[in-house]
Design a protein around this motif. Structure first.
Motif, PDB file in Angstrom:
ATOM      1  N   ASP A   1     -10.801  -4.480  -5.059  1.00 32.00           N
ATOM      2  CA  ASP A   1     -11.607  -3.367  -4.561  1.00 32.00           C
ATOM      3  C   ASP A   1     -11.626  -3.452  -3.040  1.00 32.00           C
ATOM      4  OD1 ASP A   1     -13.425  -1.486  -3.814  1.00 32.00           O
ATOM      5  OD2 ASP A   1     -15.128  -2.333  -4.915  1.00 32.00           O
ATOM      6  N   PRO A   2     -10.788  -2.672  -2.342  1.00 26.63           N
ATOM      7  CA  PRO A   2     -10.749  -2.777  -0.876  1.00 26.63           C
ATOM      8  C   PRO A   2     -12.097  -2.527  -0.217  1.00 26.63           C
ATOM      9  CG  PRO A   2      -8.877  -1.529  -1.686  1.00 26.63           C
ATOM     10  CD  PRO A   2      -9.807  -1.706  -2.844  1.00 26.63           C
ATOM     11  N   GLY A   3     -12.968  -1.761  -0.891  1.00 32.24           N
ATOM     12  CA  GLY A   3     -14.269  -1.474  -0.299  1.00 32.24           C
ATOM     13  C   GLY A   3     -15.150  -2.678  -0.147  1.00 32.24           C
ATOM     14  N   THR A   4     -14.876  -3.743  -0.905  1.00 34.58           N
ATOM     15  CA  THR A   4     -15.668  -4.972  -0.787  1.00 34.58           C
ATOM     16  C   THR A   4     -14.929  -6.053  -0.024  1.00 34.58           C
ATOM     17  OG1 THR A   4     -14.826  -5.810  -2.897  1.00 34.58           O
ATOM     18  CG2 THR A   4     -16.813  -4.450  -2.968  1.00 34.58           C
ATOM     19  N   SER A   5     -13.722  -5.728   0.444  1.00 37.15           N
ATOM     20  CA  SER A   5     -12.947  -6.707   1.195  1.00 37.15           C
ATOM     21  C   SER A   5     -13.535  -6.895   2.587  1.00 37.15           C
ATOM     22  CB  SER A   5     -11.497  -6.227   1.327  1.00 37.15           C
ATOM     23  OG  SER A   5     -10.806  -6.936   2.330  1.00 37.15           O
ATOM     24  N   PRO A   6     -13.413  -8.095   3.166  1.00 37.42           N
ATOM     25  CA  PRO A   6     -13.831  -8.267   4.566  1.00 37.42           C
ATOM     26  C   PRO A   6     -13.095  -7.341   5.514  1.00 37.42           C
ATOM     27  CG  PRO A   6     -13.495 -10.393   3.513  1.00 37.42           C
ATOM     28  CD  PRO A   6     -12.982  -9.359   2.560  1.00 37.42           C
ATOM     29  N   SER A   7     -11.931  -6.854   5.092  1.00 36.12           N
ATOM     30  CA  SER A   7     -11.149  -5.945   5.929  1.00 36.12           C
ATOM     31  C   SER A   7     -11.512  -4.483   5.705  1.00 36.12           C
ATOM     32  CB  SER A   7      -9.647  -6.127   5.646  1.00 36.12           C
ATOM     33  OG  SER A   7      -9.246  -7.446   5.858  1.00 36.12           O
ATOM     34  N   ALA A   8     -12.538  -4.198   4.889  1.00 34.86           N
ATOM     35  CA  ALA A   8     -12.839  -2.822   4.504  1.00 34.86           C
ATOM     36  C   ALA A   8     -12.960  -1.854   5.673  1.00 34.86           C
ATOM     37  CB  ALA A   8     -14.110  -2.786   3.655  1.00 34.86           C
ATOM     38  N   PRO A   9     -13.613  -2.212   6.801  1.00 38.30           N
ATOM     39  CA  PRO A   9     -13.708  -1.230   7.887  1.00 38.30           C
ATOM     40  C   PRO A   9     -12.365  -0.833   8.473  1.00 38.30           C
ATOM     41  CG  PRO A   9     -15.312  -2.994   8.182  1.00 38.30           C
ATOM     42  CD  PRO A   9     -14.366  -3.430   7.102  1.00 38.30           C
ATOM     43  N   LEU A  10     -11.347  -1.667   8.250  1.00 35.09           N
ATOM     44  CA  LEU A  10     -10.054  -1.422   8.875  1.00 35.09           C
ATOM     45  C   LEU A  10      -8.970  -1.029   7.888  1.00 35.09           C
ATOM     46  CD1 LEU A  10      -9.985  -4.593  11.149  1.00 35.09           C
ATOM     47  CD2 LEU A  10     -10.866  -2.345  11.747  1.00 35.09           C
ATOM     48  N   VAL A  11      -9.248  -1.131   6.583  1.00 37.85           N
ATOM     49  CA  VAL A  11      -8.178  -1.073   5.613  1.00 37.85           C
ATOM     50  C   VAL A  11      -7.604   0.328   5.442  1.00 37.85           C
ATOM     51  CG1 VAL A  11      -9.597  -0.659   3.559  1.00 37.85           C
ATOM     52  CG2 VAL A  11      -7.489  -1.995   3.377  1.00 37.85           C
ATOM     53  N   GLY A  12      -8.386   1.370   5.703  1.00 41.32           N
ATOM     54  CA  GLY A  12      -7.903   2.722   5.525  1.00 41.32           C
ATOM     55  C   GLY A  12      -8.300   3.301   4.183  1.00 41.32           C
ATOM     56  N   ASN A  13      -7.790   4.493   3.894  1.00 43.50           N
ATOM     57  CA  ASN A  13      -8.169   5.225   2.696  1.00 43.50           C
ATOM     58  C   ASN A  13      -6.924   5.765   1.989  1.00 43.50           C
ATOM     59  OD1 ASN A  13     -10.963   4.951   3.261  1.00 43.50           O
ATOM     60  ND2 ASN A  13     -10.854   6.688   4.668  1.00 43.50           N
ATOM     61  N   GLN A  14      -7.090   6.004   0.682  1.00 40.67           N
ATOM     62  CA  GLN A  14      -6.073   6.631  -0.165  1.00 40.67           C
ATOM     63  C   GLN A  14      -4.790   5.802  -0.232  1.00 40.67           C
ATOM     64  OE1 GLN A  14      -5.584  10.806   0.855  1.00 40.67           O
ATOM     65  NE2 GLN A  14      -7.735  10.951   1.461  1.00 40.67           N
ATOM     66  N   PRO A  15      -4.822   4.712  -0.989  1.00 36.51           N
ATOM     67  CA  PRO A  15      -3.646   3.840  -1.073  1.00 36.51           C
ATOM     68  C   PRO A  15      -2.496   4.496  -1.824  1.00 36.51           C
ATOM     69  CG  PRO A  15      -5.343   3.151  -2.618  1.00 36.51           C
ATOM     70  CD  PRO A  15      -5.960   4.213  -1.769  1.00 36.51           C
ATOM     71  N   LEU A  16      -1.290   4.053  -1.486  1.00 35.30           N
ATOM     72  CA  LEU A  16      -0.070   4.454  -2.168  1.00 35.30           C
ATOM     73  C   LEU A  16       0.436   3.281  -2.994  1.00 35.30           C
ATOM     74  CD1 LEU A  16       1.491   6.197   0.919  1.00 35.30           C
ATOM     75  CD2 LEU A  16       0.812   7.378  -1.169  1.00 35.30           C
ATOM     76  N   ALA A  17       1.442   3.520  -3.817  1.00 39.19           N
ATOM     77  CA  ALA A  17       1.939   2.502  -4.737  1.00 39.19           C
ATOM     78  C   ALA A  17       2.342   1.219  -4.023  1.00 39.19           C
ATOM     79  CB  ALA A  17       3.122   3.061  -5.515  1.00 39.19           C
ATOM     80  N   LEU A  18       2.261   0.118  -4.757  1.00 40.39           N
ATOM     81  CA  LEU A  18       2.586  -1.199  -4.217  1.00 40.39           C
ATOM     82  C   LEU A  18       4.082  -1.496  -4.352  1.00 40.39           C
ATOM     83  CD1 LEU A  18      -0.335  -3.180  -5.886  1.00 40.39           C
ATOM     84  CD2 LEU A  18      -0.259  -2.291  -3.543  1.00 40.39           C
ATOM     85  N   THR A  19       4.533  -2.440  -3.539  1.00 33.47           N
ATOM     86  CA  THR A  19       5.910  -2.939  -3.595  1.00 33.47           C
ATOM     87  C   THR A  19       5.858  -4.461  -3.543  1.00 33.47           C
ATOM     88  OG1 THR A  19       6.770  -0.998  -2.449  1.00 33.47           O
ATOM     89  CG2 THR A  19       8.148  -2.973  -2.433  1.00 33.47           C
ATOM     90  N   PRO A  20       6.547  -5.169  -4.439  1.00 34.67           N
ATOM     91  CA  PRO A  20       6.575  -6.639  -4.346  1.00 34.67           C
ATOM     92  C   PRO A  20       7.142  -7.069  -2.990  1.00 34.67           C
ATOM     93  CG  PRO A  20       7.411  -5.923  -6.467  1.00 34.67           C
ATOM     94  CD  PRO A  20       7.270  -4.682  -5.635  1.00 34.67           C
ATOM     95  N   ASP A  21       6.518  -8.062  -2.375  1.00 37.39           N
ATOM     96  CA  ASP A  21       6.961  -8.500  -1.052  1.00 37.39           C
ATOM     97  C   ASP A  21       7.957  -9.648  -1.106  1.00 37.39           C
ATOM     98  OD1 ASP A  21       5.438 -10.727  -1.686  1.00 37.39           O
ATOM     99  OD2 ASP A  21       3.909 -10.369  -0.131  1.00 37.39           O
ATOM    100  N   GLY A  22       8.328 -10.096  -2.314  1.00 35.47           N
ATOM    101  CA  GLY A  22       9.295 -11.182  -2.452  1.00 35.47           C
ATOM    102  C   GLY A  22       8.680 -12.559  -2.368  1.00 35.47           C
ATOM    103  N   ASN A  23       7.368 -12.635  -2.093  1.00 35.49           N
ATOM    104  CA  ASN A  23       6.685 -13.928  -1.983  1.00 35.49           C
ATOM    105  C   ASN A  23       5.562 -14.046  -2.998  1.00 35.49           C
ATOM    106  OD1 ASN A  23       8.196 -14.876   0.321  1.00 35.49           O
ATOM    107  ND2 ASN A  23       7.044 -13.377   1.543  1.00 35.49           N
ATOM    108  N   GLY A  24       5.619 -13.257  -4.028  1.00 34.35           N
ATOM    109  CA  GLY A  24       4.578 -13.303  -5.039  1.00 34.35           C
ATOM    110  C   GLY A  24       3.449 -12.338  -4.793  1.00 34.35           C
ATOM    111  N   GLY A  25       3.428 -11.701  -3.638  1.00 38.05           N
ATOM    112  CA  GLY A  25       2.393 -10.732  -3.307  1.00 38.05           C
ATOM    113  C   GLY A  25       2.951  -9.327  -3.258  1.00 38.05           C
ATOM    114  N   TYR A  26       2.189  -8.440  -2.641  1.00 36.01           N
ATOM    115  CA  TYR A  26       2.558  -7.029  -2.600  1.00 36.01           C
ATOM    116  C   TYR A  26       2.213  -6.438  -1.242  1.00 36.01           C
ATOM    117  CZ  TYR A  26       2.887  -7.672  -7.611  1.00 36.01           C
ATOM    118  OH  TYR A  26       3.245  -8.135  -8.844  1.00 36.01           O
ATOM    119  N   ILE A  27       2.981  -5.425  -0.873  1.00 35.57           N
ATOM    120  CA  ILE A  27       2.697  -4.669   0.336  1.00 35.57           C
ATOM    121  C   ILE A  27       2.475  -3.220  -0.063  1.00 35.57           C
ATOM    122  CG2 ILE A  27       5.163  -4.301   0.780  1.00 35.57           C
ATOM    123  CD1 ILE A  27       4.517  -4.254   3.764  1.00 35.57           C
ATOM    124  N   GLY A  28       1.505  -2.590   0.564  1.00 30.09           N
ATOM    125  CA  GLY A  28       1.196  -1.196   0.278  1.00 30.09           C
ATOM    126  C   GLY A  28       0.798  -0.460   1.536  1.00 30.09           C
ATOM    127  N   ALA A  29       0.567   0.816   1.388  1.00 37.62           N
ATOM    128  CA  ALA A  29       0.198   1.650   2.533  1.00 37.62           C
ATOM    129  C   ALA A  29      -1.003   2.504   2.178  1.00 37.62           C
ATOM    130  CB  ALA A  29       1.371   2.540   2.949  1.00 37.62           C
TER     131      ALA A  29
END
Length: 985
Positions: A352-380
């Motif tokens: 839940d990005p709204g509860t993340s410590p980064s919430a004020p900076l994270v932005g709104n309306q996420p798009l689909a995720l992409t595996p980053d090759g290191n076990g995590g994901y990158i999104g926009a």
């Protein structure tokens, strides 16, 4: 009886408007535009980088393909050029790649043809080479072969491309198309809507290979229920509807599938419906083509799936939601959510990005995720973040936010605000974007063109705390720079900073927030007084009014911070631009309105006492006050006056009285002034407009002390991309104007420019007027270029004669220029003005006569009576019509013409009409038709003409026109109706 009332109300302002001769513009430094507002998920390319599409940004602000390195550096690969240009198209979508690393995609609109908007299919290389594969629509604007493609594309083993369009086709419901490896285009399917063999309409997601010979996709509408379908298509065009959505219930619950499907590696495919009409759902297409609904989105997880699912190594799928979990009190939030769904359809919340410590900076309306090759994901995130242009975010394998980067990354761009210069002529300014975390920068530009980033803001913490620098900087005598950031700092409420000549950065204040008891947020720049105290205004909540208020602060040279006072209940609302300070420590400022509430100008004494400067409803709110050499304060502003926007200069005298002058003509000078103004020693005011003017992109203007407005330079499309939001100009020691264009320029991200517009002449009153003699006088500044000055003069405003030229050299200061005249006819009024000419153009001073300056209405009185001394309400011909009304209605002031008064009538729809004749070229008067239900009012405007603007239905060509205005209400709807005409100037 339905009487007509004619009311004459009087105000005054200057009215002569001139357009300066040629001026030259030079781009001194260009900024590259980064991507803005991500429009697709990211493609993990074989070169190790990620590639994505942005809906805006790039050189032409038409969208871009951008690259993200593993170190989160963002750069533009291709800038789309809209219609025509080097990379036709706009709003690119999802991307795919081939074995050689080429990238393929579609642009939703734009095309190579300048009159088509139906989109393109393109190929690019990672190095930025662009190839147009297909443009939709033809020269006549038709889209029978499809229009507005949407991604992603799909490829087969032979290199053929397959895709869909949202519009066009034989039924205007969209198509499925094929482009062979050698470029041959074929329409495979024309969607037919709710019936027919090719049921479906307007696909919002592209295609994906089914692993056999066909491709799978979905349409957001069409099908038997018009809720969308899932389909399969073969390379020969064979089309099969696999499933038709049934809404909130039925065999296949859900509606509006918008995204490409995702394979599980075992022959099954998973997808989501957007949930705009019915709750979002997860569905599965098995290897036999059967479509099954697996789950609906619980509001405890979030709402509105956005983007395709991505498969985890565990076999589960991750997806994103536009709205986050719904709280029973505050509802859902726009930071969205990331959810997990099992193959069996069990849905759970992951992040839940709204509860993340980064919430004020994270932005709104996420798009689909992409595996980053290191076990995590990158999104926009599509929007939001510190720049409001969207963000990129990383999620670790443990489901935690580990990094958020604001678009457009590290490239400085978007310079905004008035520049400042030091004694050596170096220029300083700020960019809204750029720096390692995209929070903006402060830069230096030397006279030789060398560019240096002095500071890159670091957000909530770090060596240069702050985000989004306020447009204007202040500079002291030793070259220290002072400014504010609107956000950032420990409380993300903004900062005040100082940059020393050696580059040392100091955070002077971190604001603590807008709540009661805190010192405010979003400080609006700072100014220095003679003792080098720093003054500024920030925003804070006012419990007295339940509104925000302006709070004025002071920082001493020793660094002591204090609150001078707040605007409080009487003058609440946001501060509008920088404040100004007089020699007694009084602070002058303005507040911008909230919703439909009025705006205010105020003066705050050193003890915090606040005094209003003008009535709120009559106030144009300047964007920041500037103190002039004469001790007065000036700002440019736009006021809505009876639904007519008027742009002009506002002045507050040293004693606090308020006035407006220098009405800007939208066609000649532009409208909506942006940024602060500049005032010279003779009282000329210089500024910029953000729109309008000869090319529709604003202008640099001058307003003389008598209110005469001159366009010195009209911004135009002469630097590859349109320039907009030029926010103020400064006069450099070399005599030229310098400013920043927020966008445009060769790199598209804005530029620093120089304009040489010619000398500045200021007309002075003639002396020695006696018999046939007079001495014409002016002050002229050559602004560093050899200049010749002549006086044009004559018995009428048309002039016709001129004096011998005087060479005043190329100095940087105002010089007195006199021209003694003899042989004039005694007793005759002569008109005159100076004309000063240099290599950069010719400029004119105000038109005066041998004793005074005259506005057009005064000249009209001179033409009839030989002098302008007649009062506006005089009635020389005793016909009961005042001079001002006769001027506005094109009547004679010497012959009774009662028949020429406005006439009342009743329209076919039983509404009162007021018909009158007026000369629309007389732009120094305002005509307002008002109506009321009683004579005592209230009176409401029906239609108006300010600055010569046409009434509804009136010709836009200046001249004498007959105007008829209808009342808003029919006469049978009320006991009585009244209309009247007000004339003001």
């Amino acid at each position: 009886m339905l009487p007509l009332f004619i009311t004459v109300l009087l105000t005054s302002f200057g009215v002569f408007r001139t357009v300066g001769h040629s001026a030259t513009l030079e781009a001194l430094h260009s900024f590259d535009a980064g991507p803005a507002l991500p429009y697709s998920s990211l493609l993990h390319h074989g070169d190790g980088n990620f590639y994505g599409s942005s809906g805006y940004g790039g050189k032409f602000d038409q969208g871009a393909i951008y690259r993200v390195t593993p170190a989160n550096d963002i750069s533009v690969v291709i800038s789309f050029s809209g219609r025509g240009g080097s990379a036709p198209g706009r709003r690119p979508g999802e991307l795919i790649q081939d074995e050689a690393g080429n990238i393929y995609g579609v642009a939703h609109s734009g095309s190579a043809a300048v009159n088509s908007e139906y989109g393109t299919v393109f190929k690019i290389t990672p190095q930025g080479a662009y190839t147009l594969l297909r443009e939709f629509g033809d020269s006549g604007g038709s889209a029978t072969l499809g229009g507005n493609p949407i991604g992603p594309l799909a490829r087969d083993a032979a290199g053929n491309l397959y895709g869909v369009t949202q519009t066009g086709g034989t039924a205007s419901k969209g198509i499925i198309f094929k482009i062979t490896a050698d470029g041959q285009f074929t329409v495979l399917v024309n969607f037919t809507g709710t019936s027919g063999q090719a049921r479906g309409a307007s696909p919002y997601g592209g295609l994906i290979s089914d692993g056999a010979d066909g491709f799978l996709g979905a349409t957001h509408a069409g099908g038997a229920n018009d809720f969308g379908v899932v389909f399969r298509v073969l390379p020969d065009g064979t089309y099969t509807v696999l499933g038709e959505f049934t809404g909130s219930s039925g065999a296949l619950p859900g509606s509006d599938p918008r995204y490409a499907l995702t394979p599980d590696g075992a022959g099954n495919f998973y997808g989501v419906t957007a949930g705009f009409l019915h709750p979002g759902a997860v569905f599965r297409v098995n290897a036999n083509g059967a479509v099954t609904s697996l789950a609906s989105m619980p509001t405890s997880v979030g709402q509105y799936p956005s983007g395709s699912l991505v498969r985890e190594d565990s076999g589960n799928f991750l997806g994103v939601l536009s709205l986050g979990p719904r709280d029973p009190i505050i509802g859902a939030h726009y930071h969205g959510a990331i959810f997990r769904v099992t193959p069996a359809g069990v849905v759970s919340l992951v992040v839940d990005p709204g509860t993340s410590p980064s919430a004020p900076l994270v932005g709104n309306q996420p798009l689909a995720l992409t595996p980053d090759g290191n076990g995590g994901y990158i999104g926009a995130m599509q929007v939001g973040g510190n720049t409001n242009f969207g963000t990129l975010f990383h999620i670790s394998s443990a489901g935690e936010f580990v990094h958020v980067t604001a678009m457009p990354g590290a490239t400085p761009s978007d310079p905004h605000g008035t520049l400042v210069a030091d004694a050596a002529g170096n220029l300083y300014g700020v960019t809204r974007h750029g720096g390692p975390v995209g929070e903006g920068t402060v830069f230096k530009l030397t006279p030789g063109g060398s560019y240096t980033t002095l500071a890159a803001f670091t957000g909530l913490s770090g060596p240069a705390k702050g985000s989004i620098p306020f447009p204007e900087l202040a500079i002291d005598a030793t070259g220290n720079l002072f400014g504010t950031t609107i956000a950032g700092g420990a409380a993300n409420s903004g900062t005040v900073f100082k940059i020393a000549p050696d580059g040392a950065f100091t955070t002077l204040v971190e604001f603590t927030g807008p709540d009661v008891g805190r010192n405010g947020e979003a400080p609006q720049g700072v100014v220095l007084d003679a003792a080098e105290n720093i003054f500024g205004a920030a925003r804070r909540y006012s419990p007295e009014t339940d509104y925000d208020e302006a709070v004025v602060f002071k920082i001493t040279p020793a660094g002591t911070f204090s609150i001078v006072g707040s605007t409080g209940a009487a003058f609440s609302h946001y501060p509008a631009g920088r404040v100004a300070v007089d020699d007694l420590g009084n602070v002058f400022g303005s507040t911008r309105p909230d919703d439909d509430d009025p705006a205010f100008l105020y003066r705050m004494a050193p003890d915090g006492t606040v005094t209003g400067i003008s009535e709120p409803r009559d106030t144009s709110v300047p964007y920041g006050f500037v103190r002039a050499p004469d001790g007065a304060f000036y700002g440019s502003a736009t006021t809505a006056f009876y639904n007519v926007s008027r742009s002009r200069v506002a002045k507050v005298a040293a004693a606090g009285s308020y006035s407006e002058f220098g009405l800007l003509d939208e066609a000649a000078h532009g409208s909506y002034p942006a940024g602060e103004v500049l005032v010279d020693e003779t009282g000329n005011v210089f500024g910029t407009t953000s729109t309008g003017g000869p090319h529709g992109r604003g202008a640099i203007f001058r307003v003389s002390p008598r209110g005469v407005v001159t366009a010195l330079y009209a911004f135009e499309n002469d630097l590859i991309a349109p320039l907009y939001f030029a926010r103020g100009v400064m006069r450099h020691p070399d005599g030229a104007f310098y400013g920043a264009g927020q966008r445009g320029g060769p790199g598209g991200g804005g530029f620093i420019y120089r304009v040489r517009s010619g000398p500045t002449p200021a007309t002075l009153e003639a002396t020695g007027v006696s018999g046939g003699n007079a001495t014409l006088r002016a002050k002229v500044n050559a602004h560093g270029e050899p200049t010749l000055v002549v006086f044009e003069y004559g018995r009428t405003p048309g002039l016709g004669s001129e004096t011998a030229p005087v060479n005043i050299g190329a100095g940087p200061s105002f010089l007195d220029v006199d021209a003694p005249l003899t042989g004039l006819t005694a007793g005759i009024t002569y008109f005159y003005r100076p004309r000063a000419t240099s290599a950069s153009g010719a400029q004119f001073g105000d038109l005066l006569n041998t004793s005074a300056a005259y506005a057009p209405f005064d000249l009209w009185k001179i033409s009839h009576f030989g002098n302008p001394s007649r009062a506006d309400l005089d009635d020389p011909d005793d016909d009961g019509i005042s001079l001002l009304l006769e001027y506005a209605l094109t009547l004679s002031p010497t012959v009774p013409e009662v028949a020429g008064l406005p006439k009342i009538g009743i329209s076919p729809s039983q509404r009162l009409t007021l018909t009158f004749q007026r000369d629309s070229s007389r732009t120094d008067v305002t005509l307002i038709v008002e109506s009321a239900a009683t004579l005592d009012g209230p009176w409401f405007p029906v239609a108006s003409s300010f600055n010569g603007q046409p009434f509804p239905g009136e010709s836009a060509v200046p001249g004498v026109h007959t105007v008829s205005v209808w009342d808003h209400f029919p006469i049978f709807a009320a006991e009585s109706r009244f209309m009247r005409l007000r004339v003001t100037r």
